[in-house]
Design an enzyme around this catalytic site. Structure first.
Site, short mmCIF file in Angstrom:
data_model
loop_
_atom_site.label_atom_id
_atom_site.label_comp_id
_atom_site.label_asym_id
_atom_site.label_seq_id
_atom_site.Cartn_x
_atom_site.Cartn_y
_atom_site.Cartn_z
N ASN A 114 0.80 -1.23 0.00
CA ASN A 114 0.00 0.00 0.00
C ASN A 114 0.83 1.28 0.00
O ASN A 114 0.30 2.37 0.13
CB ASN A 114 -0.95 0.00 1.19
CG ASN A 114 -1.75 -1.28 1.27
OD1 ASN A 114 -1.54 -2.08 2.18
ND2 ASN A 114 -2.60 -1.53 0.30
N VAL A 121 1.08 6.92 -0.47
CA VAL A 121 0.36 6.03 0.44
C VAL A 121 -1.05 5.80 -0.08
O VAL A 121 -1.77 6.74 -0.41
CB VAL A 121 0.29 6.64 1.86
CG1 VAL A 121 -0.47 5.74 2.81
CG2 VAL A 121 1.69 6.93 2.38
N CYS A 122 -1.45 4.52 -0.13
CA CYS A 122 -2.80 4.17 -0.53
C CYS A 122 -3.60 3.86 0.73
O CYS A 122 -3.53 2.77 1.29
CB CYS A 122 -2.76 2.95 -1.45
SG CYS A 122 -4.39 2.48 -2.06
N LEU A 123 -4.31 4.87 1.20
CA LEU A 123 -5.16 4.75 2.39
C LEU A 123 -6.46 5.46 2.06
O LEU A 123 -6.45 6.66 1.76
CB LEU A 123 -4.46 5.38 3.60
CG LEU A 123 -5.14 5.27 4.95
CD1 LEU A 123 -5.29 3.81 5.38
CD2 LEU A 123 -4.36 6.05 6.00
#
Length: 193
Positions: A114, A121-123
């Site tokens: 992620n 950042v993949c959030l």
């Protein structure tokens, strides 16, 4: 006609004099002029004063406490694949916060499904699921959760996600190698443990 223009000039001068007197009075009462805080700064100040972080997370202000809008958070997971590593994130907060999510980058190069190699950042709460009721504490817990429960279903690093999905033991080995300061494939990762 001349009288009218002359009178207008006198009125303008009076307004300028009164404005100057008001400025002098404000500055004399409080010393140096006080910078007015944006709504985003006020909300961020409140969020930071109410932080309730896990013991494994710390916040630093590299530009000093006068620059609340730019800070760093260090996360040291105490569980999961990334146990023992230390990961540094930079936060840039917009003046229109909380109506816009903070911009977060991982400054530590990490092998993670992620987080890509550039630190993006993949959030979900930093993107489409951001709502003004969320706060900095929520974001930090979300980042912490990425290390305790990496998600291969919503990846930025597709290679790491595929390894996690297909071979969790190999993924764990790759994470350990990367955190110790080594290569995973053709990519070198600096030591972070």
């Amino acid at each position: 006609m001349f009288y009218c223009c002359s009178r207008r000039r006198i009125m303008i001068k009076l307004f300028k004099v009164k404005e100057k007197q008001r400025e002098l009075a404000e500055n004399a009462s409080s010393g140096p002029p006080v910078k007015k805080q944006s709504a985003g700064e006020l909300r961020l100040h409140k969020d930071i004063s109410e932080l309730n972080l896990p013991k494994s997370c710390t916040i630093q202000f590299p530009n000093g406490k006068d620059d609340l809008m730019n800070f760093e958070v260090s996360i040291r997971p105490d569980d999961g694949y990334y146990l023992g590593g230390t990961f540094l994130f930079s936060f840039q907060v917009s003046p229109i916060y909380p109506h816009e999510a903070p911009k977060v980058k991982c400054k530590t190069k990490v092998y993670h499904p992620n987080i890509d190699l550039e630190g993006n950042v993949c959030l979900n709460i930093l993107r489409e699921d951001w709502k003004p009721v969320l706060n900095i504490n929520t974001v930090i817990y979300g980042l912490y959760h990425l290390f305790t429960e990496p998600n291969y279903e919503d990846p930025l690093n597709h290679d790491a996600a595929a390894v996690l999905r297909e071979n969790p033991k190999m993924f764990e080995s790759n994470v350990r190698r990367a955190m110790a300061g080594g290569y995973v494939g053709q990519t070198f990762f600096p030591r972070c443990i």
